[in-house]
Design a protein around this motif. Sequence first.
Motif, PDB file in Angstrom:
ATOM      1  N   UNK A  34       0.832  -1.212   0.000  1.00  0.00           N
ATOM      2  CA  UNK A  34       0.000   0.000   0.000  1.00  0.00           C
ATOM      3  C   UNK A  34       0.859   1.252   0.000  1.00  0.00           C
ATOM      4  N   UNK A  35       1.991   1.214   0.696  1.00  0.00           N
ATOM      5  CA  UNK A  35       2.857   2.395   0.793  1.00  0.00           C
ATOM      6  C   UNK A  35       3.368   2.860  -0.550  1.00  0.00           C
ATOM      7  N   UNK A  36       3.832   1.914  -1.394  1.00  0.00           N
ATOM      8  CA  UNK A  36       4.334   2.317  -2.714  1.00  0.00           C
ATOM      9  C   UNK A  36       3.195   2.796  -3.605  1.00  0.00           C
ATOM     10  N   UNK A  37       2.034   2.134  -3.531  1.00  0.00           N
ATOM     11  CA  UNK A  37       0.902   2.555  -4.364  1.00  0.00           C
ATOM     12  C   UNK A  37       0.504   3.992  -4.050  1.00  0.00           C
ATOM     13  N   UNK A  38       0.489   4.328  -2.762  1.00  0.00           N
ATOM     14  CA  UNK A  38       0.149   5.697  -2.353  1.00  0.00           C
ATOM     15  C   UNK A  38       1.192   6.681  -2.854  1.00  0.00           C
ATOM     16  N   UNK A  39       2.480   6.319  -2.706  1.00  0.00           N
ATOM     17  CA  UNK A  39       3.553   7.204  -3.158  1.00  0.00           C
ATOM     18  C   UNK A  39       3.471   7.432  -4.664  1.00  0.00           C
ATOM     19  N   UNK A  40       3.151   6.368  -5.428  1.00  0.00           N
ATOM     20  CA  UNK A  40       3.076   6.514  -6.876  1.00  0.00           C
ATOM     21  C   UNK A  40       1.885   7.381  -7.288  1.00  0.00           C
ATOM     22  N   UNK A  41       0.781   7.296  -6.549  1.00  0.00           N
ATOM     23  CA  UNK A  41      -0.353   8.177  -6.835  1.00  0.00           C
ATOM     24  C   UNK A  41       0.062   9.635  -6.687  1.00  0.00           C
ATOM     25  N   UNK A  42       0.850   9.924  -5.663  1.00  0.00           N
ATOM     26  CA  UNK A  42       1.325  11.301  -5.458  1.00  0.00           C
ATOM     27  C   UNK A  42       2.233  11.755  -6.583  1.00  0.00           C
ATOM     28  N   UNK A  43       3.105  10.862  -7.049  1.00  0.00           N
ATOM     29  CA  UNK A  43       4.013  11.213  -8.147  1.00  0.00           C
ATOM     30  C   UNK A  43       3.223  11.471  -9.427  1.00  0.00           C
ATOM     31  N   UNK A  44       2.249  10.644  -9.704  1.00  0.00           N
ATOM     32  CA  UNK A  44       1.433  10.819 -10.898  1.00  0.00           C
ATOM     33  C   UNK A  44       0.724  12.176 -10.873  1.00  0.00           C
ATOM     34  N   UNK A  45       0.166  12.523  -9.699  1.00  0.00           N
ATOM     35  CA  UNK A  45      -0.537  13.804  -9.579  1.00  0.00           C
ATOM     36  C   UNK A  45       0.427  14.973  -9.759  1.00  0.00           C
ATOM     37  N   UNK A  46       1.613  14.843  -9.180  1.00  0.00           N
ATOM     38  CA  UNK A  46       2.608  15.921  -9.266  1.00  0.00           C
ATOM     39  C   UNK A  46       3.048  16.157 -10.698  1.00  0.00           C
ATOM     40  N   UNK A  47       3.182  15.095 -11.489  1.00  0.00           N
ATOM     41  CA  UNK A  47       3.648  15.228 -12.868  1.00  0.00           C
ATOM     42  C   UNK A  47       2.487  15.462 -13.837  1.00  0.00           C
ATOM     43  N   UNK A  48       1.249  15.380 -13.351  1.00  0.00           N
ATOM     44  CA  UNK A  48       0.104  15.614 -14.215  1.00  0.00           C
ATOM     45  C   UNK A  48      -0.185  14.487 -15.173  1.00  0.00           C
ATOM     46  N   UNK A  49       0.130  13.273 -14.789  1.00  0.00           N
ATOM     47  CA  UNK A  49      -0.123  12.122 -15.651  1.00  0.00           C
ATOM     48  C   UNK A  49      -1.619  11.807 -15.608  1.00  0.00           C
ATOM     49  N   UNK A  50      -2.276  11.689 -16.739  1.00  0.00           N
ATOM     50  CA  UNK A  50      -3.733  11.456 -16.757  1.00  0.00           C
ATOM     51  C   UNK A  50      -4.108  10.173 -16.017  1.00  0.00           C
ATOM     52  N   UNK A  51      -5.226  10.209 -15.379  1.00  0.00           N
ATOM     53  CA  UNK A  51      -5.708   9.041 -14.664  1.00  0.00           C
ATOM     54  C   UNK A  51      -5.971   7.901 -15.654  1.00  0.00           C
ATOM     55  N   UNK A  52      -5.539   6.720 -15.295  1.00  0.00           N
ATOM     56  CA  UNK A  52      -5.737   5.546 -16.141  1.00  0.00           C
ATOM     57  C   UNK A  52      -4.609   5.276 -17.117  1.00  0.00           C
ATOM     58  N   UNK A  53      -3.660   6.231 -17.272  1.00  0.00           N
ATOM     59  CA  UNK A  53      -2.536   5.987 -18.176  1.00  0.00           C
ATOM     60  C   UNK A  53      -1.480   5.141 -17.467  1.00  0.00           C
ATOM     61  N   UNK A  54      -1.136   4.035 -18.077  1.00  0.00           N
ATOM     62  CA  UNK A  54      -0.156   3.121 -17.476  1.00  0.00           C
ATOM     63  C   UNK A  54       1.251   3.679 -17.657  1.00  0.00           C
ATOM     64  N   UNK A  55       2.066   3.569 -16.605  1.00  0.00           N
ATOM     65  CA  UNK A  55       3.458   3.987 -16.676  1.00  0.00           C
ATOM     66  C   UNK A  55       4.261   2.865 -17.327  1.00  0.00           C
ATOM     67  N   UNK A  56       4.832   3.154 -18.478  1.00  0.00           N
ATOM     68  CA  UNK A  56       5.542   2.131 -19.257  1.00  0.00           C
ATOM     69  C   UNK A  56       6.916   2.637 -19.672  1.00  0.00           C
ATOM     70  N   UNK A  57       7.882   1.700 -19.777  1.00  0.00           N
ATOM     71  CA  UNK A  57       9.202   2.067 -20.288  1.00  0.00           C
ATOM     72  C   UNK A  57       9.079   2.501 -21.758  1.00  0.00           C
ATOM     73  N   UNK A  58       8.238   1.810 -22.510  1.00  0.00           N
ATOM     74  CA  UNK A  58       7.974   2.180 -23.894  1.00  0.00           C
ATOM     75  C   UNK A  58       6.488   2.498 -24.021  1.00  0.00           C
ATOM     76  N   UNK A  59       6.104   3.726 -23.738  1.00  0.00           N
ATOM     77  CA  UNK A  59       4.671   4.077 -23.734  1.00  0.00           C
ATOM     78  C   UNK A  59       4.103   4.129 -25.150  1.00  0.00           C
ATOM     79  N   UNK A  60       2.821   3.854 -25.291  1.00  0.00           N
ATOM     80  CA  UNK A  60       2.175   3.950 -26.616  1.00  0.00           C
ATOM     81  C   UNK A  60       2.205   5.384 -27.142  1.00  0.00           C
ATOM     82  N   UNK A  61       2.017   5.523 -28.445  1.00  0.00           N
ATOM     83  CA  UNK A  61       2.003   6.844 -29.066  1.00  0.00           C
ATOM     84  C   UNK A  61       0.823   7.667 -28.554  1.00  0.00           C
ATOM     85  N   UNK A  62       1.030   8.963 -28.591  1.00  0.00           N
ATOM     86  CA  UNK A  62      -0.005   9.937 -28.250  1.00  0.00           C
ATOM     87  C   UNK A  62      -0.411   9.913 -26.777  1.00  0.00           C
TER      88      UNK A  62
END
Length: 580
Positions: A34-62
Amino acid sequence: MIYIDDSGQKEARRRHMGELVSVGGVIVPEPAVAGFATALDGIRAEFGIPEGEELKWKPPKNTFQAKATGPLITELRQRMLQAAIDNGIKSAVVVWDRGHVPWEQARVEPEILKYLYERITSYLREQNDVGIIIADQPGGGRKDEVKWLADTLGLTREGTRFATPDRVVSPILTAPSHHVPHLQLADLVTAATTAAVAGQPAGMKLAKWLKELARTNAHGFVGGAGVALWPPDLVDLHYWIFGAFDRGLPADYSTAVEAYLRSAGIAASSQRIYRISLLTWAWLACGQQPPRGRERRGAAPPNVAFVSLDEAPADVLAEAFAQRARLVDADTVNRELSVMKAAIAWWRARGWLTRNPIIGIERRPAPPDRTRALSREQIAALFDLKVSVRERTLWKALYETCARAEEILCLDVEDLLLADKRGRVTSKGGTIEWVHWQSGTAQLLPRLLKGRTRGPVFLTGRRAPAHVPTRDTCPVTGRARLSYRRAAELFEALTRPLAHPGITDPAELEARGGWTLHQLRHSALTHEAEDGTNTPTLLARSRHASVRSLERYARPSVDAVAAHVADRDPLRRRKRGTTA
């Protein structure tokens, strides 16, 4: 909870490196799920990553990540890794270079998964804990997923040679990574580590965080524990990428071999055969076979990093050893295995190895040796050969002393007591012992020595190269000590016609081969047993520690047994000591 994913690099930037295939995982303690999941939610919000977008080493286009700048993506990845470190998560990644070991990918994938499983279970054992492995869903649909899961059942049911199945408490499960942030972390760690190994800048920029996240071995280094590279040629990357090469250990396998031979009390007369046996494993560690026969002479073994013994896939050595056992006789492979076991025990006692890389490899059954003694007629024919004084003296000495060839070849002139017909040798284990000869050797030695009072007794025909040790160089003539290999080659070649009478074709004689120097010792002991020499004297002559060791040598020949039976026949017409 252990989350795993695979990765790869089709083209590496590093020279001579081929396609990389990898699998890795993150080991997440229960409180950190749970601790890492919470921390990653904070990072996603800080960087403005859209909700539902998966963090990938090779992300899809667009996607947000595909459109983001390089520095922003690097910072995002660094923050993810730091969050994992802060939550006590550990990682392990296995990378296989198919350019060096070109196995088919279908064969590599289960092998590196097995290798990863061993690192995971080893960590769980260190923590006295158990775990569940969750893998990212394989591509290709439900049918492929079911097959992949079925293929992994053997790991969790039976374990491997180095990992028991009691630490991972259920079959491997799968889940879609876009719903599980820990699988997204596994994707990042595995892909970034593979990229760093390949020399890609995107991976090298994360090396500091990858090193801190990686599991370490008993010496505190990630090599072989948190990052496992195969084949051994890649091991230097542990240092250049992660600064994780243990400079306190031997850098390469050959150096470790020499350290063992120098410090483990191995007698000088035995070091040559020990060295050959141990260096055979350098080829086996790379999944190769050493050259055989004359091709082995002067052949340089592969440059194997010593820590690769802690990293080798469980089946590589076993498969290579099994193949070698099919190519050479059982006595040879059993000797190589026994010598390696002794060396490994010595290395492990010094903390140089954390595991036994040959555990489970068993001795091969060897048939009883009943044919190696030469007959008395063959010995007489041998000594009638027209050969040099050096060869004649060596052969006579071996037969008359019952000594090992290495012991006689290591004799120095200072070791000889010519008047007493005996010499001082260093036997197995470093013990100083005496060997005794008869008149044949006594008459030849003065002709061989020609007044020399120092240096090796048996010399080569040429001056010694600069690299030959001083102790193995004659101070009078400047020639080198005759090596066992050269002495054995000459004896084998010169005795081919005697071993195969009636054959005159040189090619066929070469294919069949001649006798071995060891047969002189064997024959002498057999003949003395036939002549009625008692067991204590035979033990003193052979210098064996037990009667059991002597048995294979002191076995009367077929002709001797026949003569003995005939001599004791109660119906024979004439008996010894009677007249007609």
